[in-house]
Design an enzyme around this catalytic site. Sequence first.
Site, mmCIF file in Angstrom:
data_model
loop_
_atom_site.group_PDB
_atom_site.id
_atom_site.type_symbol
_atom_site.label_atom_id
_atom_site.label_comp_id
_atom_site.label_asym_id
_atom_site.label_seq_id
_atom_site.Cartn_x
_atom_site.Cartn_y
_atom_site.Cartn_z
ATOM 1 N N ASP A 180 -11.195 2.804 3.919
ATOM 2 C CA ASP A 180 -11.602 1.395 3.888
ATOM 3 C C ASP A 180 -13.115 1.264 3.738
ATOM 4 O OD1 ASP A 180 -9.824 -0.768 3.916
ATOM 5 O OD2 ASP A 180 -9.197 -0.350 5.975
ATOM 6 N N GLN A 203 -4.884 -1.244 9.517
ATOM 7 C CA GLN A 203 -4.744 -2.605 8.987
ATOM 8 C C GLN A 203 -5.286 -3.624 9.993
ATOM 9 O OE1 GLN A 203 -3.713 -3.298 5.863
ATOM 10 N NE2 GLN A 203 -4.040 -5.470 6.169
ATOM 11 N N LYS A 236 0.836 -1.202 0.000
ATOM 12 C CA LYS A 236 0.000 0.000 0.000
ATOM 13 C C LYS A 236 0.870 1.250 0.000
ATOM 14 C CE LYS A 236 -3.799 -2.470 2.203
ATOM 15 N NZ LYS A 236 -4.532 -2.836 3.420
HETATM 16 N N1 GUN Z 1 -6.989 -6.892 6.300
HETATM 17 C C1 GUN Z 1 -7.374 -7.708 5.298
HETATM 18 N N2 GUN Z 1 -8.059 -7.018 4.361
HETATM 19 C C2 GUN Z 1 -8.105 -5.744 4.782
HETATM 20 C C3 GUN Z 1 -8.681 -4.551 4.245
HETATM 21 O O1 GUN Z 1 -9.298 -4.516 3.175
HETATM 22 N N3 GUN Z 1 -8.498 -3.417 4.983
HETATM 23 C C4 GUN Z 1 -7.839 -3.435 6.165
HETATM 24 N N4 GUN Z 1 -7.728 -2.284 6.825
HETATM 25 N N5 GUN Z 1 -7.297 -4.506 6.690
HETATM 26 C C5 GUN Z 1 -7.438 -5.657 6.000
#
Ligand code: GUN
Length: 314
Positions: free
Chosen positions: A126, A103, A59
């Site tokens: 998100d 996350q 990311k």
């Molecule tokens: N962990 C697994 N998938 C995701 C996601 O789409 N967003 C976040 N913040 N954590 C994750």
Amino acid sequence: MNRPNPMQAQILDGNAVATEIKAEVAAQVSELRSQGLRPGLAVVLAGTHAASEIYVRNKVRSSEQLGIYSEKLTPPPSITTAGLLEVIAELNSRNDIDGILVQLPLPPQVDSKEVLMAVSPQKDVDGFHPVNIGLLSMQRPGLTPCTPTGIMELLQRSGVEIAGQNAVVAGRSDIVGKPMAMLLLNANATVTVCHSKTRDLAAVCREADLLVAAVGRAGMITREFVKPGATVIDVGISRVTTRQDLERFFPGNEKRAREFAERGATLIGDVHPNVAEVAGAITPVPGGVGPLTIAMLMANTVKACRMRRGRRTP
Ligand code: GUN
């Protein structure tokens, strides 16, 4: 479309669509920067989940490639809910941060829902905040979860029909299944959501013109679950680490056997490889849904920047 082998499904290339979306986002970022605005993304990594570290690295790297300012915050895994709420409050108040991504999973002592609800809805890239979930269900402009939004982009850009189609979503997670169902419903599909308690899951899935597999179980969706010609989207990602599973999922597949020999593992989704023999179109793993999630995070960061700073959305 090119379909050299009529016995094999068309491959929906997530990498190609993600590259296209990222190029569009990069152009929007340069336009904003020429106006003195730089979109900024903060990624909070508190857990010690091995895969999370890789996701977060990707990311941050994508942000840099597209000209988005990014910052990685790594509070200690012993952090409390209150401690994390302070981190979020600080990020909410900063004008140079447009997007905040916490996350998941968070360490077990942290109340994840409380933390997600503390993120300003305007910065919730998100799309997990109740305000954004509500806006999605009301079909009002807001921030929508990256993985299902990326799947919608893939379907639309690949010319897959959605309106009026029977869509089945297998899996009801807050991150994928539920928002996926809502996005498909908003696009006028007839939507069924299945889960671990669904009776005769295979029979329900076989009704689907469009099947989204987000159950989190390696290779569970076999050809018996799929109507011939259906479009199948594979959201899962698991590692095949035993020779027995390699033979079960990829018999006679030399490429996978070589990868397994070199790295001790190969990747598989929720969809069994034999589905490619009946589906009309299918996403590969890797190279399907995964890259789209990151592309949509970048798109959401720019969208959040525009919305919060009063810029027109294209
Ligand atoms: N962990 C697994 N998938 C995701 C996601 O789409 N967003 C976040 N913040 N954590 C994750």
